[in-house]
Design a protein around this motif. Structure first.
Motif, mmCIF file in Angstrom:
data_model
loop_
_atom_site.group_PDB
_atom_site.id
_atom_site.type_symbol
_atom_site.label_atom_id
_atom_site.label_comp_id
_atom_site.label_asym_id
_atom_site.label_seq_id
_atom_site.Cartn_x
_atom_site.Cartn_y
_atom_site.Cartn_z
ATOM 1 N N ARG A 89 0.834 -1.209 0.000
ATOM 2 C CA ARG A 89 0.000 0.000 0.000
ATOM 3 C C ARG A 89 0.869 1.260 0.000
ATOM 4 N NH1 ARG A 89 -5.296 0.223 2.224
ATOM 5 N NH2 ARG A 89 -4.555 1.948 3.471
ATOM 6 N N HIS A 90 1.950 1.258 0.746
ATOM 7 C CA HIS A 90 2.832 2.434 0.730
ATOM 8 C C HIS A 90 3.313 2.732 -0.693
ATOM 9 C CE1 HIS A 90 3.084 2.501 5.149
ATOM 10 N NE2 HIS A 90 3.605 3.711 4.998
ATOM 11 N N TRP A 91 3.754 1.693 -1.392
ATOM 12 C CA TRP A 91 4.218 1.913 -2.770
ATOM 13 C C TRP A 91 3.080 2.406 -3.651
ATOM 14 C CZ3 TRP A 91 8.872 2.769 -4.242
ATOM 15 C CH2 TRP A 91 9.945 2.205 -3.547
ATOM 16 N N HIS A 92 1.918 1.813 -3.461
ATOM 17 C CA HIS A 92 0.771 2.172 -4.297
ATOM 18 C C HIS A 92 0.405 3.651 -4.094
ATOM 19 C CE1 HIS A 92 -2.118 0.253 -6.988
ATOM 20 N NE2 HIS A 92 -3.099 0.969 -6.467
ATOM 21 N N PHE A 93 0.301 4.066 -2.840
ATOM 22 C CA PHE A 93 -0.172 5.426 -2.566
ATOM 23 C C PHE A 93 0.924 6.473 -2.775
ATOM 24 C CE2 PHE A 93 -3.223 3.100 0.442
ATOM 25 C CZ PHE A 93 -4.099 2.871 -0.599
ATOM 26 N N MET A 94 2.172 6.049 -2.735
ATOM 27 C CA MET A 94 3.255 6.975 -3.058
ATOM 28 C C MET A 94 3.254 7.223 -4.575
ATOM 29 S SD MET A 94 6.658 7.532 -4.113
ATOM 30 C CE MET A 94 7.349 5.910 -4.331
ATOM 31 N N THR A 95 3.310 6.108 -5.331
ATOM 32 C CA THR A 95 3.386 6.222 -6.787
ATOM 33 C C THR A 95 2.156 6.918 -7.349
ATOM 34 O OG1 THR A 95 4.500 4.086 -6.713
ATOM 35 C CG2 THR A 95 3.861 4.901 -8.864
ATOM 36 N N LEU A 96 1.007 6.571 -6.785
ATOM 37 C CA LEU A 96 -0.253 7.159 -7.225
ATOM 38 C C LEU A 96 -0.177 8.687 -7.352
ATOM 39 C CD1 LEU A 96 -3.398 6.972 -7.495
ATOM 40 C CD2 LEU A 96 -3.458 7.217 -5.015
ATOM 41 N N GLN A 97 0.430 9.319 -6.343
ATOM 42 C CA GLN A 97 0.472 10.779 -6.347
ATOM 43 C C GLN A 97 1.306 11.304 -7.516
ATOM 44 O OE1 GLN A 97 0.945 12.459 -2.248
ATOM 45 N NE2 GLN A 97 1.019 10.306 -1.679
ATOM 46 N N PHE A 98 2.435 10.638 -7.785
ATOM 47 C CA PHE A 98 3.280 11.086 -8.891
ATOM 48 C C PHE A 98 2.655 10.740 -10.245
ATOM 49 C CE2 PHE A 98 6.283 10.762 -5.349
ATOM 50 C CZ PHE A 98 6.777 12.054 -5.386
ATOM 51 N N TRP A 99 1.945 9.621 -10.267
ATOM 52 C CA TRP A 99 1.292 9.206 -11.511
ATOM 53 C C TRP A 99 0.185 10.195 -11.886
ATOM 54 C CZ3 TRP A 99 -3.719 6.737 -12.242
ATOM 55 C CH2 TRP A 99 -3.914 6.225 -13.528
ATOM 56 N N ILE A 100 -0.602 10.594 -10.880
ATOM 57 C CA ILE A 100 -1.672 11.557 -11.143
ATOM 58 C C ILE A 100 -1.074 12.894 -11.581
ATOM 59 C CG2 ILE A 100 -3.511 12.933 -10.066
ATOM 60 C CD1 ILE A 100 -4.336 10.483 -8.505
ATOM 61 N N LEU A 101 0.004 13.288 -10.908
ATOM 62 C CA LEU A 101 0.664 14.544 -11.270
ATOM 63 C C LEU A 101 1.145 14.500 -12.721
ATOM 64 C CD1 LEU A 101 1.405 17.124 -9.707
ATOM 65 C CD2 LEU A 101 3.708 16.172 -9.444
ATOM 66 N N THR A 102 1.795 13.402 -13.085
ATOM 67 C CA THR A 102 2.271 13.248 -14.464
ATOM 68 C C THR A 102 1.098 13.313 -15.438
ATOM 69 O OG1 THR A 102 3.976 11.778 -13.618
ATOM 70 C CG2 THR A 102 3.626 11.753 -15.988
ATOM 71 N N GLY A 103 0.012 12.629 -15.088
ATOM 72 C CA GLY A 103 -1.171 12.618 -15.947
ATOM 73 C C GLY A 103 -1.745 14.013 -16.116
ATOM 74 N N LEU A 104 -1.786 14.766 -15.011
ATOM 75 C CA LEU A 104 -2.345 16.121 -15.085
ATOM 76 C C LEU A 104 -1.470 17.013 -15.962
ATOM 77 C CD1 LEU A 104 -3.543 16.748 -11.408
ATOM 78 C CD2 LEU A 104 -4.945 16.303 -13.444
ATOM 79 N N VAL A 105 -0.158 16.909 -15.784
ATOM 80 C CA VAL A 105 0.763 17.702 -16.601
ATOM 81 C C VAL A 105 0.572 17.343 -18.077
ATOM 82 C CG1 VAL A 105 3.208 18.031 -17.183
ATOM 83 C CG2 VAL A 105 2.470 18.052 -14.786
ATOM 84 N N TYR A 106 0.487 16.051 -18.346
ATOM 85 C CA TYR A 106 0.332 15.575 -19.718
ATOM 86 C C TYR A 106 -0.953 16.122 -20.348
ATOM 87 C CZ TYR A 106 -0.726 12.284 -23.481
ATOM 88 O OH TYR A 106 -1.062 11.732 -24.677
ATOM 89 N N VAL A 107 -2.065 15.958 -19.647
ATOM 90 C CA VAL A 107 -3.350 16.397 -20.217
ATOM 91 C C VAL A 107 -3.378 17.917 -20.339
ATOM 92 C CG1 VAL A 107 -5.846 16.465 -19.840
ATOM 93 C CG2 VAL A 107 -4.590 14.346 -19.466
ATOM 94 N N ALA A 108 -2.828 18.614 -19.325
ATOM 95 C CA ALA A 108 -2.793 20.082 -19.393
ATOM 96 C C ALA A 108 -2.008 20.530 -20.627
ATOM 97 C CB ALA A 108 -2.182 20.660 -18.118
ATOM 98 N N LEU A 109 -0.832 19.939 -20.833
ATOM 99 C CA LEU A 109 -0.009 20.329 -21.983
ATOM 100 C C LEU A 109 -0.690 19.969 -23.300
ATOM 101 C CD1 LEU A 109 3.566 19.536 -20.703
ATOM 102 C CD2 LEU A 109 2.674 21.769 -21.393
ATOM 103 N N LEU A 110 -1.399 18.850 -23.285
ATOM 104 C CA LEU A 110 -2.121 18.425 -24.486
ATOM 105 C C LEU A 110 -3.064 19.543 -24.935
ATOM 106 C CD1 LEU A 110 -1.914 15.641 -25.842
ATOM 107 C CD2 LEU A 110 -3.944 14.944 -24.585
ATOM 108 N N PHE A 111 -3.729 20.163 -23.965
ATOM 109 C CA PHE A 111 -4.678 21.220 -24.318
ATOM 110 C C PHE A 111 -3.971 22.558 -24.529
ATOM 111 C CE2 PHE A 111 -7.479 17.932 -22.813
ATOM 112 C CZ PHE A 111 -8.561 18.036 -23.675
ATOM 113 N N ILE A 112 -2.997 22.872 -23.654
ATOM 114 C CA ILE A 112 -2.302 24.151 -23.786
ATOM 115 C C ILE A 112 -1.581 24.236 -25.130
ATOM 116 C CG2 ILE A 112 -0.351 25.542 -22.906
ATOM 117 C CD1 ILE A 112 -1.124 24.447 -20.103
ATOM 118 N N GLU A 113 -0.948 23.130 -25.527
ATOM 119 C CA GLU A 113 -0.183 23.125 -26.771
ATOM 120 C C GLU A 113 -1.087 22.902 -27.981
ATOM 121 O OE1 GLU A 113 3.743 22.777 -26.845
ATOM 122 O OE2 GLU A 113 3.164 24.094 -25.198
ATOM 123 N N GLY A 114 -2.384 22.843 -27.707
ATOM 124 C CA GLY A 114 -3.322 22.634 -28.806
ATOM 125 C C GLY A 114 -3.149 21.283 -29.476
ATOM 126 N N GLN A 115 -2.679 20.298 -28.691
ATOM 127 C CA GLN A 115 -2.380 18.993 -29.291
ATOM 128 C C GLN A 115 -3.427 17.945 -28.938
ATOM 129 O OE1 GLN A 115 0.790 17.914 -30.758
ATOM 130 N NE2 GLN A 115 2.258 19.468 -30.143
#
Ligand SMILES: Nc1nc2c(c(=O)[nH]1)N[C@H]1C(S)=C(S)[C@@H](COP(=O)(O)O)O[C@H]1N2
Ligand SMILES: [Mo]
Length: 495
Positions: A89-115
């Protein structure tokens, strides 16, 4: 044409890394309760799917404990493997936070860059186009890419599904398994058919993601590794192919190395890993765990026909004598940082204001059951003994010596702590009754804690004494509870 901008190259790489850690630690979590249900009653022996040879039944003559259902899975698959739900669970909930962050950055850039058009189909023709692309693959040829895109319609549709359907669904069903979230918003779990429905969907999405990875990898091979890796590792199909193979291989080796090191260190230095990951996981757990108050009001007809047991009753003669005489000699001692230490008999506890609640129990291993609990609000006990200004936690000491009842290299008497503010919540009670009857021995007679936003392991059964303390680091091994000490569980337990 530039295949992939740098930010896609980076987020794609991080995503592979995080998904391996999430998948493997998720499998560790599953090993603690290797069965899936569609109903929150989790009837033993009647699971929808069972990943274990051993079957346990409700009416079995020999008492069993849900920890007996745990399986030991190989560290080659599970992170860390060998029955370590706490660190999984520690690994799951640690990684989860970075995974969500990466996903948010990715989706944000997808829209910001018009891609965003790279992924989001804007025309229903994508469906027949995707079918045609799959037919082309099956006929042994490579389909044409979509106009202006480095991949074809089938690929685009699959990527859209992964990013905008599977990933969000995984986060939403994850949240529907949090006892804190569903204690405050019981309707939320119902969206997924209950917590067990959410758990089953969470597993199916894992399978879908694994399936995607297999096909996706096969496609990369079919389309040709040097060229594809030039695109996704170096950002351009025209980049040097030798360099692409070197960089791609190094990237995969790095991901493998992180997994190997994470597994080894967890198996060899569990306490250090619990502490280190705790730096990221504990604040996250605390935010979700302690913010909400439980608002559960199930009906009598919702009560589970069978309620699992976790933790064998105290085996010693002293407790058996107490139980044999109906606990007339039982005394609950309440002391520590209080102005008025008290010692209460069962009759005195019953003479205090009583309350009752029908709630869903969430064991950390994954099962749920619903029961009615009656007893004394902890707020009433707290009020009577008047904690001093420096009291911050309550320690609950139990009668069961786990050296005898759960010895897998673990030892000592069971205990648990909760922060003072959780003790004062309306659905935090010292339960004396279960489903309208005095507590059965196996469920914690004569008195057990109920904290309805937390995981089951916080709810100490067979309570012998309560102590108000300023800090719990001097008790046991200092992690705030027996399961935290011995099984590396996190102390805040709302997810
Ligand atoms: N004293 C004591 N309390 C305990 C335990 C235990 O082993 N000893 N197990 C905990 C766990 S992990 C769970 S899930 C619940 C189970 O409660 P139940 O047996 O009534 O279902 O009790 C908790 N309280
Ligand atoms: Mo549990």
């Amino acid at each position: 044409m530039e295949a992939f901008p740098l930010w896609i190259v980076i987020t794609h790489f991080l995503n592979i890394l995080f998904m391996t850690l999430l998948g493997r630690s998720g499998i560790e979590v599953l090993s603690a309760f290797p069965k899936l249900y569609l109903s929150d009653h989790c009837p033993p022996g009647r699971e929808a799917v069972r990943f274990s040879k051993r079957v346990f039944f409700a009416g079995s003559p020999k008492l069993w404990s849900s920890l007996d259902e745990e399986e030991s899975w190989s560290p080659k698959i599970a992170l860390p493997g060998r029955k370590n739900l706490g660190l999984g669970r520690h690994w799951h909930f640690m990684t989860l936070q970075f995974w969500i962050l990466t996903g948010l950055v990715y989706v944000a850039l997808l829209f910001i860059e018009g891609q965003w058009r790279r992924l989001v189909p804007t025309d229903w023709s994508i469906v027949p186009d995707a079918l045609r692309a799959m037919a082309t693959y099956l006929s042994g040829n490579l389909p044409q890419p979509q106009p202006g895109l480095p991949y074809n319609a089938a690929q685009q549709l699959a990527y859209f599904g992964v990013v905008f359907i599977l990933a969000p669904l995984q986060i939403l069903t994850g949240a529907a398994m949090s006892p804190s979230v569903i204690a405050r918003f019981p309707w939320y779990a119902r969206l997924f058919g209950g917590k067990q429905g959410a758990r089953t969907i969470h597993f199916l999405v894992l399978c879908a993601l694994i399936g995607f990875v297999i096909v996706h990898t096969a496609m990369v091979v079919i389309h040709g590794i040097p060229r594809e890796w030039a695109g996704i590792a170096l950002g351009s199909y025209h980049a040097n192919h030798t360099l692409a193979v070197v960089v791609g291989t190094l990237g995969l080796l790095f991901i493998l190395a992180v997994n190997v090191v994470a597994t080894r260190v967890s198996l060899n230095h569990p306490r250090r890993v619990q502490r280190a990951l705790g730096l990221v996981v504990d604040p996250f757990e605390r935010v979700i765990s302690r913010r909400f108050a439980s608002r559960q009001h199930y009906a009598r007809r919702d009560i589970s026909p069978y309620f699992r047991v976790n933790g064998y009753p105290p085996p010693d003669a002293e407790f058996e004598d107490l139980a044999a005489s109906g606990f007339v000699h039982y005394r609950l001692d309440v002391g520590g940082l209080v102005e008025e230490p008290i010692s209460l008999t069962l009759a005195e506890l019953r003479a205090m204001p009583q309350t009752s609640q029908i709630t869903k129990h969430n064991c950390i291993q994954g099962w749920t059951n619903i029961a009615e609990w009656g007893g004394v609000p902890l707020a009433a006990i707290t009020e009577r003994c008047r904690p001093t200004a420096d009291a911050r936690y309550l320690v609950f000491y139990a009668f069961d010596d786990k050296t005898i009842t759960e010895n897998e290299g673990r030892y000592g008497y069971f205990y648990g702590t909760i922060p003072l503010d959780l003790a004062l919540r309306p659905q935090t009670i010292l339960a004396l009754d279960m489903n309208g009857q005095p507590l059965p021995i196996e469920h914690g007679a004569p008195a057990r804690l109920r904290v309805e936003t937390q995981l089951g392991f916080k709810m100490v059964k067979w309570v012998r004494a309560i102590e108000f303390v300023a800090d719990y680091h001097h008790i046991g091994q200092g992690q705030g509870g027996w399961r935290e000490d011995q099984q590396y569980y996190a102390n805040a337990a709302g997810i």
